[in-house]
Scaffold this motif. Structure first.
Motif, PDB file in Angstrom:
ATOM      1  N   SER A 525      30.376  22.438   3.286  1.00  0.00           N
ATOM      2  CA  SER A 525      31.757  22.044   3.427  1.00  0.00           C
ATOM      3  C   SER A 525      32.788  22.311   2.323  1.00  0.00           C
ATOM      4  O   SER A 525      34.409  22.854   2.019  1.00  0.00           O
ATOM      5  N   GLU A 526      31.632  22.402   0.444  1.00  0.00           N
ATOM      6  CA  GLU A 526      31.769  22.331  -0.822  1.00  0.00           C
ATOM      7  C   GLU A 526      32.795  24.058  -0.504  1.00  0.00           C
ATOM      8  O   GLU A 526      33.529  24.752  -0.311  1.00  0.00           O
ATOM      9  N   LEU A 527      31.729  25.104  -0.108  1.00  0.00           N
ATOM     10  CA  LEU A 527      32.309  26.428   0.279  1.00  0.00           C
ATOM     11  C   LEU A 527      33.559  26.809   0.744  1.00  0.00           C
ATOM     12  O   LEU A 527      34.449  27.325   1.038  1.00  0.00           O
ATOM     13  N   LYS A 528      33.651  25.961   2.155  1.00  0.00           N
ATOM     14  CA  LYS A 528      34.987  25.875   2.953  1.00  0.00           C
ATOM     15  C   LYS A 528      36.453  25.284   2.120  1.00  0.00           C
ATOM     16  O   LYS A 528      37.621  26.183   2.247  1.00  0.00           O
ATOM     17  N   LYS A 529      36.314  24.576   1.329  1.00  0.00           N
ATOM     18  CA  LYS A 529      37.235  24.597   0.478  1.00  0.00           C
ATOM     19  C   LYS A 529      37.098  25.097  -0.610  1.00  0.00           C
ATOM     20  O   LYS A 529      38.239  25.700  -1.026  1.00  0.00           O
ATOM     21  N   LEU A 530      36.042  26.225  -0.800  1.00  0.00           N
ATOM     22  CA  LEU A 530      36.539  27.229  -1.813  1.00  0.00           C
ATOM     23  C   LEU A 530      37.389  27.923  -1.173  1.00  0.00           C
ATOM     24  O   LEU A 530      38.314  28.961  -2.105  1.00  0.00           O
ATOM     25  N   LEU A 531      36.753  28.267  -0.135  1.00  0.00           N
ATOM     26  CA  LEU A 531      37.517  29.220   0.749  1.00  0.00           C
ATOM     27  C   LEU A 531      39.196  29.159   0.954  1.00  0.00           C
ATOM     28  O   LEU A 531      40.075  29.793   0.749  1.00  0.00           O
ATOM     29  N   GLN A 532      39.535  27.922   0.862  1.00  0.00           N
ATOM     30  CA  GLN A 532      40.707  27.342   1.361  1.00  0.00           C
ATOM     31  C   GLN A 532      41.674  27.898  -0.307  1.00  0.00           C
ATOM     32  O   GLN A 532      42.319  28.010  -0.083  1.00  0.00           O
ATOM     33  N   LYS A 533      40.828  27.423  -1.531  1.00  0.00           N
ATOM     34  CA  LYS A 533      41.073  27.810  -2.827  1.00  0.00           C
ATOM     35  C   LYS A 533      41.985  29.428  -2.439  1.00  0.00           C
ATOM     36  O   LYS A 533      42.198  29.711  -3.003  1.00  0.00           O
ATOM     37  N   GLU A 534      40.989  30.025  -2.154  1.00  0.00           N
ATOM     38  CA  GLU A 534      41.044  31.300  -1.806  1.00  0.00           C
ATOM     39  C   GLU A 534      42.585  31.602  -1.326  1.00  0.00           C
ATOM     40  O   GLU A 534      43.135  32.626  -1.769  1.00  0.00           O
ATOM     41  N   ALA A 535      41.913  30.703   0.103  1.00  0.00           N
ATOM     42  CA  ALA A 535      43.421  31.217   1.086  1.00  0.00           C
ATOM     43  C   ALA A 535      44.711  31.132  -0.070  1.00  0.00           C
ATOM     44  O   ALA A 535      45.670  32.214   0.330  1.00  0.00           O
ATOM     45  N   GLN A 536      44.803  29.949  -0.624  1.00  0.00           N
ATOM     46  CA  GLN A 536      45.850  29.452  -1.429  1.00  0.00           C
ATOM     47  C   GLN A 536      46.244  30.322  -1.916  1.00  0.00           C
ATOM     48  O   GLN A 536      47.121  31.475  -2.571  1.00  0.00           O
ATOM     49  N   SER A 537      45.453  31.196  -2.902  1.00  0.00           N
ATOM     50  CA  SER A 537      45.351  31.730  -4.078  1.00  0.00           C
ATOM     51  C   SER A 537      46.106  32.853  -3.616  1.00  0.00           C
ATOM     52  O   SER A 537      46.967  34.220  -3.894  1.00  0.00           O
ATOM     53  N   LYS A 538      45.223  33.949  -2.506  1.00  0.00           N
ATOM     54  CA  LYS A 538      45.525  35.125  -1.740  1.00  0.00           C
ATOM     55  C   LYS A 538      47.516  34.649  -1.080  1.00  0.00           C
ATOM     56  O   LYS A 538      48.525  35.864  -1.041  1.00  0.00           O
ATOM     57  N   MET A 539      48.002  33.624  -0.502  1.00  0.00           N
ATOM     58  CA  MET A 539      48.784  33.019  -0.248  1.00  0.00           C
ATOM     59  C   MET A 539      49.594  33.617  -1.649  1.00  0.00           C
ATOM     60  O   MET A 539      51.264  34.169  -1.724  1.00  0.00           O
ATOM     61  N   ALA A 540      49.299  32.991  -2.301  1.00  0.00           N
ATOM     62  CA  ALA A 540      50.671  32.656  -4.241  1.00  0.00           C
ATOM     63  C   ALA A 540      50.296  34.115  -4.065  1.00  0.00           C
ATOM     64  O   ALA A 540      51.883  35.158  -5.267  1.00  0.00           O
ATOM     65  N   ALA A 541      49.260  35.010  -4.011  1.00  0.00           N
ATOM     66  CA  ALA A 541      49.540  36.765  -4.827  1.00  0.00           C
ATOM     67  C   ALA A 541      50.410  37.598  -3.672  1.00  0.00           C
ATOM     68  O   ALA A 541      51.361  38.520  -4.050  1.00  0.00           O
ATOM     69  N   GLU A 542      50.513  36.833  -2.678  1.00  0.00           N
ATOM     70  CA  GLU A 542      51.527  37.835  -1.546  1.00  0.00           C
ATOM     71  C   GLU A 542      52.818  37.558  -1.796  1.00  0.00           C
ATOM     72  O   GLU A 542      53.800  38.286  -0.953  1.00  0.00           O
ATOM     73  N   GLU A 543      53.044  35.840  -1.860  1.00  0.00           N
ATOM     74  CA  GLU A 543      54.001  36.004  -2.387  1.00  0.00           C
ATOM     75  C   GLU A 543      54.625  36.281  -3.563  1.00  0.00           C
ATOM     76  O   GLU A 543      55.760  36.685  -3.677  1.00  0.00           O
ATOM     77  N   GLU A 544      53.715  36.655  -4.886  1.00  0.00           N
ATOM     78  CA  GLU A 544      53.935  37.589  -5.556  1.00  0.00           C
ATOM     79  C   GLU A 544      54.462  38.522  -5.155  1.00  0.00           C
ATOM     80  O   GLU A 544      55.280  40.050  -6.153  1.00  0.00           O
ATOM     81  N   VAL A 545      54.168  39.135  -4.439  1.00  0.00           N
ATOM     82  CA  VAL A 545      53.694  40.885  -3.692  1.00  0.00           C
ATOM     83  C   VAL A 545      55.331  41.196  -3.435  1.00  0.00           C
ATOM     84  O   VAL A 545      56.193  41.417  -3.683  1.00  0.00           O
TER      85      VAL A 545
END
Length: 902
Positions: A525-545
């Motif tokens: 579950s901790e790993l899932k949280k980390l994945l969610q954070k990574e997904a959020q970071s990816k979304m932020a990166a996509e917004e920057e793009v």
């Protein structure tokens, strides 16, 4: 004229009192003419002797008539002794403007003049009443004449030509007139040119260039104007240069010592002053700047003629003999012809014999013409010369009855306007080229700047995107690696625990497994949280793009806007290109006009040659359409003004042979007019013509180019330029290869003109000029032979002058080159032009004693004897006789042959 009897009664011989000569001025004479046309005819009503400036006023004299003043010379030393017991033959009444001529002690004749000047009248007074009104008229655009007439020794030259070197108060009319002219004109916009000549033995000679001893008088068949195109014309810038010119002319004037005058003038001196003034047009009607620039300036041209006539004399009183007697006869004949013309004009005769003498031809405009004329008659007081004094007074009385029609010479200066417009056009073209260059440079700068900005934005975007992608990829890989490591550890740990528990307790692994898996689930579950954070970071990166993509879109819009601006600038550039093409089309049109006008000039030249419009007796000159008064200018002159000389000369190097042929014909026609010759040489036209002789083989180009060079070779400066540029060698080569008689005539004429330069004799011969002349006799055409004979005569004249001055030694170069045998063979030719030049050549060769033996050997002495007896021209006949009688070799041979030449 009146007769006073002993009882005091006065009878006027001309049937009228002085008051009866006065008429009321017409109403038209009081109005100034409007300047709308090139010339305005008007009756002058002079307010003083010679007329007023405006041609109006309240003068009571006959409008436009010749004004006459009489001046009395004081007694000289001889008269004070010889006539001490006798009263003066004249009595002056200056306040009544009358003169009484004593016939005897009780009978007198009374005459009236416009002005009566006593022996005490100053030179300034004489100038003020006689000449100044005429000079003012010349400055206003009228022709004017000032003339002195009288017995020899009565002060004509003193009145007109005294320089005043020792006493400025003695300055004559010539000097004072030039002072007034220089004070009134502006040397920046106006010009003054002077010619100084003498009429000696019925030949017009240049006092500024003694070698120019037979100037032709040219009359315009339509207007009747008389000109001397062959006379030296000197531009005057200051008074000192004018005084030096007068001193030079007086040094060359013929004079002799007679019983009546120790310095008696033996020729009529003629000073011509041409004044050209530009008028400033007043622009008071608010015209546009363009209209002002297109309006041609107004030019007024006035000509002042000052004539110092040689004195009339009686042979028994002057004691003239020999050559002086012949001079006196010529003087009296010309003065007699002038008197006949004055009589005919005074009596309104239908025929005026102007052509009886060259003097009357030169003064045609002064009496009965368009000039404003003042005549000063000079007389002496001695009763011994009462007859001559009476004749002089009667001449003045008849001259007062002559009326002139004063003509204002005013015209538009289209040449000046053309030059000004051409300069403006060149400036506009240069300014347009500068603006176009600046415009193109600005477009290029903006384009480069836009491309640089776009490239820089794309580079920044690509770099930022790559950096962001690399960062997220690194974070992702690190997270995966950590998860894999944790999962591997957990698996190993779980497997170890299960094995340990199974071996130790034998418990059911499945039941206890749920408890051992719980920690792993939590970590997942901790790993899932980390994945969610990574997904959020990816979304932020996509917004920057996406944001960067929006910036890129905006930059592309800027690029599109820049491209539209570039397109607009390109369109403006295309418009400029179209205008340039339009100008090039106009230039092409002018080129076609040049070709057409060249064809017209060529056709005119052929027609003139067909009808024999020009003979070869004089200096060679191509036909040129003259510009009569107010008529339309000839096509070549219009082309010269509209296109410009430099553009015409550039066509001489055209690739098209036809264009080159027509261009050289236009240049040749322009070179036929002396006013264009200096401009042609300065623009490089002479060099271009010589290159055409060198580089082309076309016979037509050779013929026309040689004719143009012949016209340019009439100027001494141009002659030296032709020699310096190897012109004589090119002309000789052209003569050697030519077969057409007209081409040979042009080449021979050019070389003949060069033969008349004293400085070029040795160089001319060394470069093959004499050999080329003698080689052209192979043609046999009369026109070619006439030019060859003229060249030989010119060369012989220069050699004769050099031998007289002591700079020539030995035998003539002509004789060394074998020209003497041809001269002797053709001395009796039927063609008058050839014969006259050959006779002159023989006379000039015979004047050098070094040639005498060779001439006797070749039989030339018999031709000299024939010339001294049978030649139709008196001057050549006299020269041949003088040469034979002055040479010891010829005299010895004549005595041996028993030939009497007296």
């Amino acid at each position: 004229m009146s007769t006073t009897s002993g009882n005091g009664a006065v009878n006027y011989r001309n049937g009228t009192h002085r008051s009866s000569l006065r008429t009321q001025p017409s109403s038209s004479s009081s109005q100034k003419p409007s300047v709308k046309s090139k010339s305005v005819l008007r009756k002058s009503s002079p307010a003083a002797l010679g007329g007023s400036k405006s041609g109006s006023g309240a003068d009571a004299g006959v409008p436009g008539r010749v004004r006459v003043a009489v001046r009395l010379r004081p007694r000289n030393g001889e008269e004070m002794i010889a006539d001490a017991d006798f009263a003066d033959c004249v009595e002056l009444q200056p306040e009544l403007k009358r003169l009484k001529l004593r016939k005897n002690n009780w009978d007198t004749d009374t005459f009236e003049f416009d002005e009566v000047l006593t022996e005490y009248a100053s030179q300034k007074r004489v100038y003020e009443v006689v000449a100044k009104p005429v000079v003012e008229g010349v400055l206003d655009g009228y022709n004017g004449t000032i003339m002195a007439y009288g017995q020899t020794g009565t002060g004509k030259t003193y009145t007109l030509g005294q320089l005043g070197e020792e006493d400025v108060a003695d300055r004559g009319i010539m000097v004072r007139a030039m002072e007034d002219i220089l004070a009134e004109v502006s040397l920046e916009t106006d010009s003054i040119s002077v010619s100084y000549m003498q009429l000696y033995m019925e030949t017009v000679q240049d006092l500024l260039d003694p070698s120019n001893d037979n100037i032709a008088i040219v009359e315009d068949p339509k207007s009747g104007d008389v000109s001397l195109p062959g006379a030296t014309l000197v531009e005057i810038r200051d008074q000192q240069s004018f005084l030096e010119l007068l001193q030079l002319g007086e040094a060359h004037r013929f004079a002799a010592n007679t019983k009546l005058n120790t310095e008696s003038s033996r020729s009529h001196a003629i000073l011509m002053v041409n004044v050209r003034r530009s008028l400033k047009s007043s622009e008071s009607n608010g015209n546009s700047h363009m209209n002002k620039s297109l309006k041609p300036p107004v030019v007024r041209k006035g000509k002042l003629v000052v004539v110092d006539l040689a004195g009339s004399e009686r042979i028994n009183k002057s004691g003239s003999e020999g050559h002086t007697l012949e001079e006196a006869k010529s003087i009296n004949l010309s003065l007699s012809a002038l008197g006949k013309c004055i009589n005919a004009l005074a009596e309104n005769s239908s025929h005026v014999p102007f052509r009886d003498s060259k003097l009357t031809r030169l003064l045609r405009d002064s009496f009965g013409g368009t000039a404003r004329t003042s005549l000063v008659i000079t007389i002496g007081p001695s009763p011994r010369h009462r007859g001559e004094t009476t004749s002089t007074i009667m001449f003045g009385q008849r001259a007062m009855k002559v009326e002139n029609m004063v003509k204002l010479k005013e015209e538009f200066d289209y040449k000046s306007l053309s030059r000004r417009l051409e300069v403006q056009l060149d400036n506009l073209i240069e300014e347009n080229e500068r603006q176009q260059k600046a415009f193109v440079d600005e477009v290029e700068r903006i384009t480069v700047e836009a491309h640089n900005q776009i490239a820089e934005a794309e580079s920044r975007y690509a770099n930022a995107l790559e950096e962001e992608k690399q960062r997220y990829q690194n974070d992702y890989m690190e997270s995966i690696k950590k998860l894999e490591e944790n999962w591997s550890k957990n698996q190993k740990k779980l497997a170890a625990e299960r094995l340990a528990l199974g071996e130790k307790n034998g418990l059911d692994i499945t039941s206890n497994g749920n408890r051992s898996i719980a920690p792993a689930i939590e970590e997942v579950s901790e790993l899932k949280k980390l994945l969610q954070k990574e997904a959020q970071s990816k979304m932020a990166a996509e917004e920057e793009v996406n944001r960067l993509k929006q910036q890129l879109t905006e930059l592309k819009k800027v690029e599109v806007s820049g491209n539209s601006e570039i397109m607009r600038l390109h369109k403006m550039l295309e418009n400029e290109t179209q205008q340039k093409e339009k100008l090039e089309g106009e230039i092409a049109t002018l080129h076609s006009q040049l070709l057409q006008l060249s064809l017209t000039a060529d056709e005119t030249r052929r027609n003139l040659e067909q009808h024999g419009s020009e003979k070869t007796s004089g200096a060679l000159r191509l036909p040129q359409i003259q510009d009569p008064g107010n008529a339309e200018k000839p096509p070549v002159a219009r082309l010269f003004e509209q296109v410009g000389l430099q553009k015409i000369l550039s066509l001489l190097e055209a690739d098209d042979a036809d264009v080159r042929i027509h261009a050289v014909k236009v240049v040749a026609n322009l070179a036929a007019e002396e006013a264009n010759q200096q401009q042609i040489v300065e623009a490089g036209g002479l060099t271009s013509l010589l290159m055409l002789l060198k580089n082309t083989e076309d016979e037509t180009i050779h013929r026309v180019a040689a004719g143009a060079i012949a016209n340019l070779a009439m100027n001494e400066t141009n002659q030296e330029l032709i020699m310096d540029q190897g012109g004589i060698g090119l002309l000789a080569s052209t003569a050697a290869n030519a077969e057409d008689p007209q081409t040979l005539r042009m080449v021979a004429g050019a070389i003949a003109n060069l033969c008349g330069n004293d400085k070029l004799q040795t160089k001319l011969r060394s470069e093959g000029g004499i050999a080329a002349l003698l080689g052209m006799v192979r043609c046999g055409h009369p026109d070619v032979l006439a030019q060859v004979a003229r060249g030989i005569a010119n060369f012989a004249k220069c050699e004769s002058r050099a031998s007289t001055q002591g700079t020539k030694r030995g035998k003539s170069l002509l004789i060394e080159d074998g020209a003497l045998s041809w001269i002797v063979q053709n001395a009796k030719t039927e063609t008058a032009a050839i014969r006259r030049h050959i006779e002159l050549a023989l006379c000039h060769l015979a004047q050098h004693e070094g040639n005498a033996k060779e001439m006797v050997k070749e039989g030339a002495i018999w031709e000299l004897v024939r010339i001294s007896r049978d030649c139709s021209r008196e001057d050549i006949r006299s020269l041949a006789h003088r040469t034979l009688t002055s040479s010891p070799t010829f005299l010895t041979e004549l005595r041996r042959l028993r030939v009497d030449i007296r």
